[in-house]
Design a protein around this motif. Sequence first.
Motif, mmCIF file in Angstrom:
data_model
loop_
_atom_site.group_PDB
_atom_site.id
_atom_site.type_symbol
_atom_site.label_atom_id
_atom_site.label_comp_id
_atom_site.label_asym_id
_atom_site.label_seq_id
_atom_site.Cartn_x
_atom_site.Cartn_y
_atom_site.Cartn_z
ATOM 1 N N PRO A 8 0.847 -1.194 0.000
ATOM 2 C CA PRO A 8 0.000 0.000 0.000
ATOM 3 C C PRO A 8 0.884 1.246 0.000
ATOM 4 O O PRO A 8 2.065 1.183 0.363
ATOM 5 C CB PRO A 8 -0.783 -0.105 1.314
ATOM 6 N N CYS A 9 0.323 2.362 -0.383
ATOM 7 C CA CYS A 9 1.134 3.578 -0.534
ATOM 8 C C CYS A 9 1.322 4.351 0.768
ATOM 9 O O CYS A 9 1.546 5.544 0.734
ATOM 10 C CB CYS A 9 0.562 4.471 -1.630
ATOM 11 N N ASP A 10 1.261 3.689 1.908
ATOM 12 C CA ASP A 10 1.533 4.391 3.161
ATOM 13 C C ASP A 10 2.902 3.997 3.706
ATOM 14 O O ASP A 10 3.376 2.881 3.503
ATOM 15 C CB ASP A 10 0.434 4.108 4.191
ATOM 16 N N PHE A 36 6.340 -2.771 -6.016
ATOM 17 C CA PHE A 36 5.234 -1.943 -6.491
ATOM 18 C C PHE A 36 4.526 -1.330 -5.295
ATOM 19 O O PHE A 36 4.130 -2.041 -4.359
ATOM 20 C CB PHE A 36 4.221 -2.774 -7.290
ATOM 21 N N VAL A 37 4.365 -0.027 -5.320
ATOM 22 C CA VAL A 37 3.571 0.687 -4.323
ATOM 23 C C VAL A 37 2.292 1.102 -5.045
ATOM 24 O O VAL A 37 2.349 1.771 -6.082
ATOM 25 C CB VAL A 37 4.334 1.911 -3.780
ATOM 26 N N VAL A 38 1.151 0.653 -4.513
ATOM 27 C CA VAL A 38 -0.117 0.858 -5.204
ATOM 28 C C VAL A 38 -1.102 1.630 -4.340
ATOM 29 O O VAL A 38 -1.132 1.482 -3.120
ATOM 30 C CB VAL A 38 -0.744 -0.485 -5.645
ATOM 31 N N GLU A 39 -1.892 2.446 -5.000
ATOM 32 C CA GLU A 39 -2.868 3.276 -4.289
ATOM 33 C C GLU A 39 -4.064 2.450 -3.816
ATOM 34 O O GLU A 39 -4.506 2.593 -2.690
ATOM 35 C CB GLU A 39 -3.320 4.415 -5.193
ATOM 36 N N HIS A 40 -4.589 1.592 -4.664
ATOM 37 C CA HIS A 40 -5.745 0.752 -4.309
ATOM 38 C C HIS A 40 -5.245 -0.682 -4.131
ATOM 39 O O HIS A 40 -5.399 -1.531 -5.006
ATOM 40 C CB HIS A 40 -6.829 0.852 -5.378
ATOM 41 N N TYR A 41 -4.650 -0.899 -2.987
ATOM 42 C CA TYR A 41 -3.911 -2.125 -2.681
ATOM 43 C C TYR A 41 -4.746 -3.396 -2.876
ATOM 44 O O TYR A 41 -4.330 -4.312 -3.579
ATOM 45 C CB TYR A 41 -3.376 -2.028 -1.256
ATOM 46 N N HIS A 42 -5.931 -3.466 -2.284
ATOM 47 C CA HIS A 42 -6.741 -4.688 -2.367
ATOM 48 C C HIS A 42 -7.208 -4.947 -3.799
ATOM 49 O O HIS A 42 -7.249 -6.106 -4.241
ATOM 50 C CB HIS A 42 -7.923 -4.629 -1.394
ATOM 51 N N ASP A 43 -7.528 -3.893 -4.524
ATOM 52 C CA ASP A 43 -7.891 -4.058 -5.939
ATOM 53 C C ASP A 43 -6.706 -4.607 -6.736
ATOM 54 O O ASP A 43 -6.875 -5.461 -7.611
ATOM 55 C CB ASP A 43 -8.336 -2.723 -6.544
ATOM 56 N N LEU A 84 -5.107 1.336 -11.993
ATOM 57 C CA LEU A 84 -4.569 1.273 -10.638
ATOM 58 C C LEU A 84 -3.274 2.086 -10.585
ATOM 59 O O LEU A 84 -2.270 1.711 -11.195
ATOM 60 C CB LEU A 84 -4.312 -0.168 -10.221
ATOM 61 N N THR A 85 -3.324 3.191 -9.874
ATOM 62 C CA THR A 85 -2.147 4.033 -9.733
ATOM 63 C C THR A 85 -1.066 3.265 -8.987
ATOM 64 O O THR A 85 -1.326 2.688 -7.933
ATOM 65 C CB THR A 85 -2.504 5.321 -8.958
ATOM 66 N N ASN A 86 0.125 3.226 -9.561
ATOM 67 C CA ASN A 86 1.218 2.458 -8.964
ATOM 68 C C ASN A 86 2.552 3.054 -9.350
ATOM 69 O O ASN A 86 2.652 3.834 -10.289
ATOM 70 C CB ASN A 86 1.147 0.997 -9.419
ATOM 71 N N SER A 87 3.559 2.680 -8.592
ATOM 72 C CA SER A 87 4.923 3.008 -8.982
ATOM 73 C C SER A 87 5.804 1.825 -8.645
ATOM 74 O O SER A 87 5.636 1.184 -7.601
ATOM 75 C CB SER A 87 5.423 4.275 -8.276
ATOM 76 N N TYR A 88 6.696 1.509 -9.552
ATOM 77 C CA TYR A 88 7.710 0.492 -9.303
ATOM 78 C C TYR A 88 8.917 1.263 -8.826
ATOM 79 O O TYR A 88 9.520 2.023 -9.586
ATOM 80 C CB TYR A 88 8.007 -0.305 -10.579
ATOM 81 N N SER A 89 9.239 1.121 -7.555
ATOM 82 C CA SER A 89 10.273 1.972 -6.980
ATOM 83 C C SER A 89 10.971 1.270 -5.821
ATOM 84 O O SER A 89 10.623 0.151 -5.445
ATOM 85 C CB SER A 89 9.646 3.281 -6.501
ATOM 86 N N ASP A 90 11.903 1.965 -5.249
ATOM 87 C CA ASP A 90 12.639 1.473 -4.092
ATOM 88 C C ASP A 90 11.746 1.601 -2.857
ATOM 89 O O ASP A 90 11.410 2.705 -2.443
ATOM 90 C CB ASP A 90 13.916 2.293 -3.915
#
Length: 98
Positions: A8-10, A36-43, A84-90
Amino acid sequence: MSRIAILPCDVESRGTYLSTQTLPNDYMSDFSLMGFVVEHYHDALNVLESAGYTLEKYEYGAEVHIDGHRHLLKIQKLFSLHNLTNSYSDVADTLYQA
């Protein structure tokens, strides 16, 4: 087979995930852990499971099993197709690196 974090993005979830990981023996304040950090984690988890990916779910996030770097692009494309808003990041950016 490798595993990539889906979080999740927190900041709290990323910190908890990192606390379960082992730093390399030669750690010299230069450590990265991609995921991957995602905004709508469960989705995002539902989309991955529907696409046939194997997930290990934890209280603070999940890990998806992949067979190589090409799956990273496929996962990103899946997320984009489902808006699904996401970022592949550190995801180790919450780790103090002094």
